[in-house]
Design a protein around this motif. Sequence first.
Motif, short mmCIF file in Angstrom:
data_model
loop_
_atom_site.label_atom_id
_atom_site.label_comp_id
_atom_site.label_asym_id
_atom_site.label_seq_id
_atom_site.Cartn_x
_atom_site.Cartn_y
_atom_site.Cartn_z
N ARG A 36 28.61 -20.43 -27.50
CA ARG A 36 29.86 -19.95 -28.07
C ARG A 36 29.63 -18.92 -29.16
O ARG A 36 30.38 -17.94 -29.27
CB ARG A 36 30.64 -21.15 -28.63
N SER A 37 28.55 -19.08 -29.95
CA SER A 37 28.30 -18.13 -31.04
C SER A 37 28.01 -16.74 -30.50
O SER A 37 28.43 -15.74 -31.10
CB SER A 37 27.15 -18.62 -31.93
N THR A 38 27.33 -16.64 -29.37
CA THR A 38 27.04 -15.33 -28.78
C THR A 38 28.33 -14.67 -28.33
O THR A 38 28.53 -13.47 -28.54
CB THR A 38 26.09 -15.48 -27.57
N PHE A 39 29.23 -15.44 -27.75
CA PHE A 39 30.51 -14.92 -27.30
C PHE A 39 31.33 -14.41 -28.49
O PHE A 39 31.90 -13.32 -28.45
CB PHE A 39 31.28 -16.02 -26.55
N ILE A 40 31.35 -15.17 -29.57
CA ILE A 40 32.09 -14.79 -30.77
C ILE A 40 31.49 -13.52 -31.37
O ILE A 40 32.22 -12.61 -31.78
CB ILE A 40 32.11 -15.94 -31.80
N LYS A 41 30.16 -13.43 -31.38
CA LYS A 41 29.51 -12.22 -31.92
C LYS A 41 29.87 -11.00 -31.09
O LYS A 41 30.14 -9.92 -31.64
CB LYS A 41 28.00 -12.39 -31.94
N ARG A 42 29.87 -11.16 -29.78
CA ARG A 42 30.23 -10.03 -28.91
C ARG A 42 31.67 -9.62 -29.14
O ARG A 42 31.99 -8.43 -29.18
CB ARG A 42 30.02 -10.38 -27.44
N GLN A 43 32.56 -10.59 -29.30
CA GLN A 43 33.97 -10.27 -29.56
C GLN A 43 34.13 -9.54 -30.89
O GLN A 43 34.87 -8.56 -30.97
CB GLN A 43 34.80 -11.56 -29.60
#
Length: 79
Positions: A5-12
């Motif tokens: 989830r943290s990778t997804f949030i960083k990309r967003q």
Amino acid sequence: MPRGRSTFIKRQKEHTRQQRQRDKAERRNQRKQEKAVAGSVDEMAELRQHAAEQAALFNRGADEADTAQESALGHHVGE
């Protein structure tokens, strides 16, 4: 391999940051274009005013020269 989830949030967040940067650059360019258009209109008005002032000075100088010539000729004719 699934991403967390943290990778997804960083990309967003990065995507949002880049989008804000593009929007800001677009607004900056738009302001520059509007300023350039307004500046050219102001310059033209200023140039017209300056030309009118120069023409008025030139015409006044020509009128004074004509008057001086007429008075000089008048003195010679009267003599």
